[in-house]
Design an enzyme around this catalytic site. Structure first.
Site, PDB file in Angstrom:
ATOM      1  CD  GLN A  95      -3.031  -0.521  -0.177  1.00  0.00           C
ATOM      2  OE1 GLN A  95      -3.231   0.662  -0.441  1.00  0.00           O
ATOM      3  NE2 GLN A  95      -3.568  -1.505  -0.887  1.00  0.00           N
ATOM      4  CB  SER A  96       4.072   1.948  -1.660  1.00  0.00           C
ATOM      5  OG  SER A  96       4.856   3.069  -2.000  1.00  0.00           O
ATOM      6  CG  ASN A  97       0.732   6.704   0.935  1.00  0.00           C
ATOM      7  OD1 ASN A  97      -0.428   6.454   0.635  1.00  0.00           O
ATOM      8  ND2 ASN A  97       1.158   6.708   2.191  1.00  0.00           N
TER       9      ASN A  97
END
Length: 362
Positions: A95-97
């Protein structure tokens, strides 16, 4: 006008001249205009203990649902285009921004994007992965846990070599975009913030933010050192709240990364006169919890506090734990009545809309 007013006026003028000189150093560097800047500086409620909160809304940087990585990617993508890149590669947790915003940057600039992420391909994409796919990114799943940053970086390097051999002319970006070039985004961000502080007539006791891969932290430290060396007096200290084990134990070396960013500005002499040392780098690692990307009770309580008191939405991996550190320091009496504290809201909204991405309301 009394002497105190005269002194304040002189100091404000000196700080504004320092801002102009800092912007002149940033101007020649390759930069892609990606963000909606400047972001607002928003007055918040009182903190426990009586200090006044201000929130720098870097969740509203615009591109791809916003967040702090937009500032880094302006300089990273400028570097990529100057090098003649046709594609971008980067890496992160599932869930890397940073991965999501890199995908958006590629869409805007007409570059293919490859994202190396932890975990396995999900049956249904959520949150940041959903948005990255909508932006057209190609996902490469490593299968490892989100805490295995070394394994993820090796996979990024291998993919970079493969795409280079295929003639894709990739520009490969380490995790979080935390390179000297990426840190320039928050050199500019600190300069922007100080300009807003001058306009608002406030001198904060601290600028608090969340630190994981270290680039935002290094940029803020470098920005402060730059303005200080150029004669500014309103240069509040930076307090980082560590949410990844690496940065908590000193990897990367924030002072070293900050100095390397200043060297890109041709400001190595300025950095030396500013004296970037370990004393400029304060990192509070008490709010990590069990591990990176593992929700914590303090982080969840901070998410609820921010939502109820300011309508701000924080995520469980980054900004929630960062705000927990701010609240914890306030409760412990670090700041009190008459103090002003700035929190840099680094974003993370899409992760709230995943399974387990948000705490239950209190």
């Amino acid at each position: 006008m009394d002497s105190d007013e005269e002194r304040v006026g002189v100091e404000a003028d000196e700080s504004r001249r320092a801002i102009e000189r800092a912007l002149a150093l940033l101007e020649p560097l390759p930069r892609s205009v990606l963000g909606t800047l400047p972001t607002p500086l928003e007055r918040g409620p009182g903190l426990p203990g009586g200090a006044r909160l201000w929130v720098k809304r870097d969740d509203l940087t615009g591109l791809g649902a916003g967040g702090n990585k937009v500032r880094k990617l302006e300089f990273l993508c400028g570097e990529a285009l100057r090098a003649g890149a046709r594609s971008l590669i980067t890496v992160g947790a599932d869930q890397s921004n940073h991965c999501r915003i890199t995908a958006a940057a590629g869409a805007v600039l007409g570059l293919d994007v490859h994202l190396v992420v932890s975990g396995d391909r999900p049956p249904h994409a959520e949150g940041n992965q959903l948005l990255a796919g909508l932006f057209g990114a190609q996902m490469h799943y490593v299968g490892c846990p989100p805490t295995h940053w070394g394994e993820l970086e090796i996979a990024r390097e291998q993919l970079t070599d493969e795409l280079q051999a295929e003639g894709a002319r990739p520009h490969s970006i380490p995790i979080g975009g935390s390179t000297p070039t990426g840190a320039l985004g928050y050199v500019a961000g600190y300069v922007e913030l100080v300009s807003q502080l001058l306009d608002a007539g406030i001198r904060p006791a601290a600028v608090v933010h969340t630190s994981s891969s270290g680039g935002t932290h290094a940029g803020l430290v470098a920005g402060r050192a730059l303005l200080r060396a150029l004669g500014a007096t309103n240069t509040p200290p930076v307090l980082a709240i560590g949410v990844a084990k690496g940065v908590v134990v000193g990897h990367p070396d924030i002072a070293e990364l900050a100095g390397e960013a200043l060297e890109l500005l041709g400001a190595d002499g300025v950095a030396a006169s500013a004296g970037i040392t370990a004393d400029d780098v304060e990192l509070d690692g008490r709010w990590l919890g069990d591990d990176y990307a593992a929700p914590s009770a303090a982080g969840d309580e901070a998410i609820r506090w921010a939502a109820v008191h300011g309508g701000w939405l924080l995520d469980r991996t980054y900004s929630g734990k960062g705000f927990a550190g701010l609240l914890g320091n306030a409760v412990a009496g670090r700041w009190g009545p008459g103090d002003e504290v700035v929190f840099i809201h680094t974003g993370g909204l899409p992760a709230l809309f995943t399974t387990g991405g948000a705490p239950h309301p209190g």
